[in-house]
Design an enzyme around this catalytic site. Structure first.
Site, mmCIF file in Angstrom:
data_model
loop_
_atom_site.group_PDB
_atom_site.id
_atom_site.type_symbol
_atom_site.label_atom_id
_atom_site.label_comp_id
_atom_site.label_asym_id
_atom_site.label_seq_id
_atom_site.Cartn_x
_atom_site.Cartn_y
_atom_site.Cartn_z
ATOM 1 N N PHE A 12 0.835 -1.209 0.000
ATOM 2 C CA PHE A 12 0.000 0.000 0.000
ATOM 3 C C PHE A 12 0.877 1.270 0.000
ATOM 4 C CE2 PHE A 12 -2.033 2.795 3.425
ATOM 5 C CZ PHE A 12 -2.654 3.635 2.502
ATOM 6 N N ASP A 57 12.191 -12.238 -1.567
ATOM 7 C CA ASP A 57 11.972 -12.207 -0.121
ATOM 8 C C ASP A 57 13.223 -11.616 0.513
ATOM 9 O OD1 ASP A 57 11.687 -12.635 2.540
ATOM 10 O OD2 ASP A 57 10.903 -14.676 2.347
ATOM 11 N N GLY A 103 22.635 -3.905 5.287
ATOM 12 C CA GLY A 103 23.865 -4.381 4.636
ATOM 13 C C GLY A 103 23.959 -3.850 3.206
ATOM 14 N N ALA A 115 11.037 2.127 7.781
ATOM 15 C CA ALA A 115 9.626 2.421 8.055
ATOM 16 C C ALA A 115 9.273 1.744 9.372
ATOM 17 C CB ALA A 115 8.756 1.893 6.925
ATOM 18 N N TYR A 146 4.877 -7.964 15.606
ATOM 19 C CA TYR A 146 5.070 -6.756 14.790
ATOM 20 C C TYR A 146 5.811 -5.696 15.608
ATOM 21 C CZ TYR A 146 3.701 -2.807 11.735
ATOM 22 O OH TYR A 146 3.689 -1.718 10.901
ATOM 23 N N TYR A 160 23.737 0.500 13.356
ATOM 24 C CA TYR A 160 24.469 0.725 12.099
ATOM 25 C C TYR A 160 24.874 2.191 11.958
ATOM 26 C CZ TYR A 160 24.540 -3.749 9.725
ATOM 27 O OH TYR A 160 24.845 -5.032 9.357
#
Ligand code: UDP
Length: 316
Positions: A12, A57, A103, A115, A146, A160
């Site tokens: 979406f 994926d 990475g 996000a 989640y 990172y």
């Protein structure tokens, strides 16, 4: 012109971002495994030589040829029904997928955007939610897959940034709605739109006194663009601060559709946050961003999109 990689680009929000960036003259590589994304969301971009879709994926492997300036990591199931249906994939894409996407950004010297979500605040004890609030999350509840994946993703992104010096952004996205949501994804906006258009009662969970604040997708996309091009590495809330109870939201839906909806009450799902409203002072001050589309107008556009060709009757 810049080169973007968007994970979850057929979803979406991801697909609206693809449209926006292509319209601005950029190159976009869209990655999606299509478990909750749909190629119909990006079909308008097929044939554009600045756009490429790769079915992939991102939890397994992530390789992209050539120069990349921005990696935007949006891939994840994002509705409560979806992450209950795909709990392991949700944890993997937030954990392993974020690691792979970071990475890729490192290898390409790109700026990375995560996000994230208002769900990092869980069932919040501070209201409205500022970025400084640490949250109230049940790690083993149904939403934990989640919430904790996104919290881990924020920690990983920050690591990172601190230890590898990667240029990073973290956006905490609050409830967002608009065209291309999946009708059966279980979220309140597509569900109410489907019900109002087919003359069914609106299913209100609990007594409908829980609150949410709904942001129209075009406003969110502008906010993401401002954040990407800022130098703000700390998390930033992007959402619409107009807060409504779900009962009030049902009334607005009825008003916009020109109908008086009947309400049908169902039990409140486990750990359903009682309140949610973004404090957007940071986005206003640092990005000069604020939402422009009122909820009535956003819903009008959304209902219109779903009514066109009876899209609300099509399979998900
Ligand atoms: N909700 C509802 N009826 C529905 C779907 C959702 O009353 O058919 C409620 C839900 O309990 C929650 C709010 O609407 O309080 C927003 O739910 P949604 O799934 O859209 O997103 P959430 O903000 O919970 O992630």
């Amino acid at each position: 012109m810049a080169n973007y990689v968007i994970t979850g680009g057929a979803g979406f929000i991801g697909s609206h971002l693809c449209d926006y960036l292509i319209a601005k003259g950029n190159r976009v590589i869209c990655l999606d495994n299509l478990i909750t994304g749909r190629t119909r969301n990006i079909e308008q971009l097929a044939g554009n030589d600045r756009f490429r879709f790769i079915k992939l994926d991102v939890t397994n492997y992530l390789f992209v040829e050539g120069q990349v300036d921005f990696v935007l990591h949006l891939a994840s199931p994002a509705s409560p029904i979806d992450y209950l249906k795909y709990p392991i994939q949700t944890l993997k894409v937030g954990g392993l997928g974020t690691h792979k996407a970071l990475g890729l950004a490192m290898a390409k010297g790109a700026t990375f955007l995560l996000a994230s979500t208002s769900e990092v605040y869980g069932d919040p004890l501070e209201h409205p939610q500022k970025e400084t609030y640490w949250g109230n999350v049940n790690p083993i509840g149904p939403r934990g897959v989640y919430d904790e994946a996104k919290r881990f993703a924020e920690a990983m992104t920050t690591a990172y940034h601190r230890y590898h010096g990667l240029d990073t952004r973290i956006v905490r996205i609050f409830n967002t709605y608009g065209p291309r949501m999946r009708m059966q994804d279980g979220r309140v906006v597509p569900t109410f739109v489907r019900q109002i258009l087919s003359g069914e009662p609106l299913t209100v969970f609990g007594d409908g006194s829980q609150t949410r604040s709904f942001c129209y997708v075009d406003d969110l996309i502008r906010g993401l663009d401002s954040l990407i091009h800022s130098n703000v590495t700390d998390p930033v809330n992007i959402g619409n601060p107009t807060e409504l109870t779900i009962r009030e939201f049902a009334e607005v839906m009825g008003r916009v559709a020109g109908k008086t909806p009947e309400l049908h009450f169902e039990p409140l799902p486990v750990d359903d946050p009682k309140v949610r409203q973004p404090d957007i002072s940071k986005a206003k001050t640092l990005l000069g961003w604020e939402p422009e589309v009122e909820v009535e107008e956003g819903l009008r556009r959304t209902i219109e999109w779903f009514s066109t060709g009876n899209r609300y009757l099509l399979p998900d």
